[in-house]
Scaffold this active site. Structure first.
Site, PDB file in Angstrom:
ATOM      1  CG  ASP A 192      -1.824   1.095   1.160  1.00 51.83           C
ATOM      2  OD1 ASP A 192      -2.654   1.236   2.013  1.00 51.83           O
ATOM      3  OD2 ASP A 192      -2.018   1.930   0.246  1.00 51.83           O
ATOM      4  CD  GLU A 217      -4.822  -0.904   0.377  1.00 51.75           C
ATOM      5  OE1 GLU A 217      -4.712  -2.115   0.836  1.00 51.75           O
ATOM      6  OE2 GLU A 217      -5.420   0.056   1.294  1.00 51.75           O
ATOM      7  CG  ASP A 240      -7.579   2.997   0.816  1.00 51.79           C
ATOM      8  OD1 ASP A 240      -6.919   2.629   1.543  1.00 51.79           O
ATOM      9  OD2 ASP A 240      -8.484   3.694   1.163  1.00 51.79           O
ATOM     10  CE  LYS A 264      -8.292   4.243   5.028  1.00 50.84           C
ATOM     11  NZ  LYS A 264      -7.864   3.942   3.725  1.00 50.84           N
ATOM     12  CD1 TRP A 319      -5.088  -1.979  10.036  1.00 50.65           C
ATOM     13  CD2 TRP A 319      -6.252  -0.076  10.694  1.00 50.65           C
ATOM     14  NE1 TRP A 319      -4.193  -1.239  10.553  1.00 50.65           N
ATOM     15  CE2 TRP A 319      -4.895   0.032  10.705  1.00 50.65           C
ATOM     16  CE3 TRP A 319      -7.106   1.065  10.816  1.00 50.65           C
ATOM     17  CZ2 TRP A 319      -4.406   1.149  11.574  1.00 50.65           C
ATOM     18  CZ3 TRP A 319      -6.649   2.104  11.586  1.00 50.65           C
ATOM     19  CH2 TRP A 319      -5.521   2.187  12.008  1.00 50.65           C
TER      20      TRP A 319
END
Ligand code: 0XW
Ligand code: MG
Length: 367
Positions: A192, A217, A240, A264, A319
């Site tokens: 990421d 990512e 993301d 998220k 996460w």
């Protein structure tokens, strides 16, 4: 039931240990808690925590200003009518999804408490009593990143996210190979860069690490850069930060540039929005996480409740910031990582009963 009060609190979260990404290192984050109070005394809690001011085009003070704009318009509404809350918020202010997400999460919490059901049950039901999580390994020397990867595998994690970017790509390439060599089979790897790489360097890293079984990512800063290089990469791509709302998710899927997502809750607008994204990903067989930027037990519980309802064949973990935060808002029910798993809270709503003394006095109050 009617909303009679909205309080906003600031909770400082000093980072325990080290958390370094390509674009920034976290030392102290200021989380924002939204408390909805109904006329029957029920309270619901939501939370957002910006990851500093350069991580995304939203930040703490802007989101709090957005709350000042939207909160007065919500007083008097039934907080369980979450679709109507969103309709009113959209009619009052465009954008500012962090703020709207915190209201959304608090509304799901209060609805669950009103109906005596957990949020995951309102979302269709949990696939089990726990959810998987993953560990984000900060940018560090290749040796240290490999050591941490081995340590986390021993602790029971089945997925790691290796932070890359912000340095010479030779270090990223060495770190990825050392991590691959350090791990036993059974550990999934995401590399990421948090938008910290350009297209050229992403292509070079992917070509030089074609032997590393991983996903890339969010390497580049924009969706257009990802569209430009996606077909030339040797690895699947999880988007993301650029998928800022449901529409961006639909665009990415339609453009064939997303093989999955680091998703998220507060980026896209809360539980309601990620429920839609969950179902779109399920229809297209796209793996995804249910994370957030940062934050305490309230946002952690929201991520876990949503994660519990994701198809196990597509779930990439929830996460939470717990390993980097000293203490809990709710010492008894606050989500904790044990052997790479997190127990789904059992109480109604989010299942979190925050100790309000930890929030201090409200920084904003409405109603
Ligand atoms: C690992 N996270 C979910 C936590 C940090 O906010 C960064 C984020 C990510 O995947 O980018
Ligand atoms: Mg990410």
């Amino acid at each position: 039931m009617k909303l009679v009060g909205i309080n906003v609190y600031e909770v400082p979260l000093p980072v325990v240990g080290r958390y370094k990404m390509a674009t920034s290192e976290m030392k102290l984050l200021k989380s924002t808690i939204v408390e909805l109070t109904a006329d029957n005394g029920l309270k619901g809690y939501g939370e957002f925590c910006a990851l500093g001011s350069v991580y995304q085009p939203q930040h703490t003070l802007g989101a709090r200003a957005a709350l000042e704009e939207i909160a007065p318009a919500l007083i008097g509404l039934d907080p369980r009518n979450i679709g109507l809350l969103h309709y009113k918020m959209e009619a009052t202010l465009d954008g500012s999804r962090y703020a709207k997400a915190a209201v959304d999460i608090a509304a799901w919490d209060i609805a669950g408490k009103s109906y005596g059901r957990r949020v995951c049950d309102l979302l269709g039901g949990a696939h089990g009593p726990t959810v998987s999580t993953y560990y984000a390994i900060s940018v560090d020397t290749p040796e240290e990143q490999a050591r941490v990867a081995r340590e986390k595998q021993r602790e029971g994690f089945t997925r790691i996210q290796l932070k890359i970017g912000g340095r010479d790509i030779e270090e990223d390439i060495e770190a990825l190979h050392r991590v691959k060599e350090a791990l036993q089979p059974g550990m999934r790897i995401a590399a990421d860069a948090n938008r910290g790489l350009n297209g050229r360097d992403t292509l070079l890293i992917s070509q030089r690490c074609r032997d590393v079984p991983m996903v890339l990512e969010q390497p580049c800063r924009t969706m257009d850069e990802m569209i430009n290089i996606h077909g030339r990469l040797c690895h699947p791509v999880y988007l993301d930060e650029v998928t800022e709302d449901v529409n961006a998710v639909v665009r990415a899927i339609g453009a064939g540039v997303a093989d999955g997502f680091g998703m998220k809750l507060t980026r896209v607008g809360g539980i309601s929005a990620i429920q839609t994204i969950r179902d779109i990903c399920n229809a297209r067989g796209l793996p995804h996480t249910t994370d957030d930027n940062w934050g305490g037990d309230i946002i952690a519980a929201a991520c876990v409740h949503v994660g519990a309802t994701v198809s196990p064949r597509l779930f990439e973990g929830a996460w939470i910031g717990e390993p980097y935060i000293d203490g809990h808002y709710d010492e008894e029910n606050g989500p904790r990582i044990e052997n790479g798993k997190i127990k789904v809270p059992t109480g109604p709503g989010l299942g979190i009963v925050p100790d309000l003394s930890k929030f201090g006095s409200p920084v904003l109050s409405f109603g």
